[in-house]
Design an enzyme around this catalytic site. Structure first.
Site, PDB file in Angstrom:
ATOM      1  CG  ASP A 139      33.007  38.830  35.694  1.00 16.75           C
ATOM      2  OD1 ASP A 139      32.286  39.562  35.209  1.00 16.75           O
ATOM      3  OD2 ASP A 139      33.653  39.082  36.722  1.00 16.75           O
ATOM      4  CD  GLU A 153      45.635  41.766  50.678  1.00 17.41           C
ATOM      5  OE1 GLU A 153      46.474  41.122  51.000  1.00 17.41           O
ATOM      6  OE2 GLU A 153      44.913  42.848  51.145  1.00 17.41           O
ATOM      7  CB  VAL A 154      46.667  38.763  43.319  1.00 16.54           C
ATOM      8  CG1 VAL A 154      47.283  37.768  42.327  1.00 16.54           C
ATOM      9  CG2 VAL A 154      45.155  38.402  43.061  1.00 16.54           C
ATOM     10  CG  LEU A 180      51.319  40.239  41.143  1.00 13.60           C
ATOM     11  CD1 LEU A 180      50.896  39.020  40.376  1.00 13.60           C
ATOM     12  CD2 LEU A 180      52.279  40.843  40.488  1.00 13.60           C
ATOM     13  N   GLY A 181      48.012  42.768  43.208  1.00 15.88           N
ATOM     14  CA  GLY A 181      46.877  43.510  43.273  1.00 15.88           C
ATOM     15  C   GLY A 181      45.666  42.794  44.375  1.00 15.88           C
ATOM     16  NE  ARG A 182      42.773  45.226  49.028  1.00 18.41           N
ATOM     17  CZ  ARG A 182      42.753  45.676  50.082  1.00 18.41           C
ATOM     18  NH1 ARG A 182      43.707  46.593  50.802  1.00 18.41           N
ATOM     19  NH2 ARG A 182      41.895  45.375  51.006  1.00 18.41           N
ATOM     20  N   GLY A 183      41.370  42.410  45.428  1.00 24.18           N
ATOM     21  CA  GLY A 183      39.682  42.450  45.283  1.00 24.18           C
ATOM     22  C   GLY A 183      39.430  42.353  46.534  1.00 24.18           C
ATOM     23  CE  LYS A 184      32.214  42.937  48.624  1.00 21.93           C
ATOM     24  NZ  LYS A 184      30.681  42.959  48.102  1.00 21.93           N
ATOM     25  CE1 TYR A 185      33.128  38.707  49.099  1.00 20.57           C
ATOM     26  CE2 TYR A 185      33.129  38.807  46.722  1.00 20.57           C
ATOM     27  CZ  TYR A 185      32.496  38.790  47.913  1.00 20.57           C
ATOM     28  OH  TYR A 185      31.262  39.314  47.872  1.00 20.57           O
TER      29      TYR A 185
END
Length: 324
Positions: free
Chosen positions: A120, A51-52, A44-49
């Protein structure tokens, strides 16, 4: 003279009667589960810390979301058949604007009542199931428990949604920080202007805020709490008068605004964090009468409203992802 600390007007002591393990997340050990219980279906996606991934819980056939924290830890969350709120929040009808803002405030009042600041709040961290009209506030990576009198890191929240307290390095903030972020979103929603305060960096962000809210109240805020302004900010901020909200009304957004909307927006976007409306107070604002007159009084936990079509909410679990 040192900065004057403040204490939240609401839910200030909700952690006082809690055992340390309630808020000592460094010592928290999530329930462990075998990764073989899940089948990954798509990324579905990824971030800095992290992955989804979307996955299926094999025995129940329920869709879930796996958030894999780098390098090897996975957290299992409720699956929502959703759309990114950021993609639709400037296209909502007037009623939908009221409805989803009310839902967001319900989520914030709930987390604040548990002693938690999200820190946030922004459209990107909201997902909605538009069919069932359900909203979820997500991405709690910057969230923190609130303890009265504690100093907090000001390097939180995304730039366009940072409260003035962060931009002037005031470390004794509280739940009201989330309310400022809601106000920035609400301004974007009713004025169709995204983002509403569009700074190029943190200094410019504060300048953009002051250009709308004026310097008189800003300097009164600094004086009230003995906040010393950074030299760079002193040089950058020039005397300016307060803008009225009707200045931002156009033929395109006029149907979204009224005196109640202006009054609520004003109560969100105040320099003085102690003067901002709380989420609980905002839920009773007359702007929401078209919503509350048609909806039964909500009860916690919010999760109880989730339908079987979306997912069943269980405990947060940690799984070994080496075999995914």
């Amino acid at each position: 003279m040192s900065v004057i600390p403040t204490i939240a007007r609401i839910y200030a002591n909700v952690l006082a009667g809690k055992p340390k393990e309630y808020f000592d997340y460094d010592e928290y050990k999530p329930q462990c589960e075998n990764s073989e219980n899940y089948c990954v279906t798509q990324k579905l996606g990824r971030g800095k810390y992290s992955e989804v991934f979307e996955a299926i819980h094999v025995s129940s056939k329920q869709k879930v979301v796996l958030k894999i924290l780098k390098p090897v830890t996975a957290l299992v969350f409720e699956y929502i058949n959703n759309m990114d709120f950021k993609q639709i929040y400037l296209e909502l009808s007037e009623y939908e604007t009221r409805y989803y803002l009310h839902e967001l405030l319900k989520a914030l009042d709930y987390c604040h009542s548990k002693g938690i600041m999200h820190r946030d709040v922004k459209p990107h961290n909201i997902i909605v199931n538009d069919i069932h009209k359900r909203l979820r506030l997500i991405d709690w990576g910057l969230a923190e428990f609130y303890h009265p009198g504690e100093e907090y890191n000001v390097r939180v929240a995304s730039r366009y949604f940072k409260g003035p307290e962060l931009l002037v390095d005031y470390v004794y903030y509280d739940y009201s920080l989330d309310i400022w972020s809601v106000g920035c979103m609400f301004a974007s929603m009713i004025f169709r202007r995204e983002p509403f305060f569009h700074g190029s960096d943190n200094v410019d962000q504060l300048i953009r805020i002051v250009k709308v809210l004026g310097t008189t109240d800003f300097y009164n805020y600094l004086t009230k709490y003995n906040i010393e302004l950074d030299l760079k900010l002193q040089d950058a901020i020039h005397i300016t008068t307060r803008k009225t909200w009707d200045r931002f009304v156009t033929t395109e957004n006029g149907y979204l605004v009224n005196d109640d909307a202006f009054n609520l927006l004003e109560s969100f976007l105040r320099y003085d964090h102690m003067a901002r409306i709380t989420a609980k107070e905002a839920l009773r604002h007359k702007y929401f009468l078209p919503i509350t007159s048609h909806v039964a009084t909500y009860q916690y936990p919010i999760a109880s409203t989730t339908s079987k079509e979306d997912s069943q909410i269980g405990e947060l679990v940690e799984i070994d992802v080496n075999n995914l």
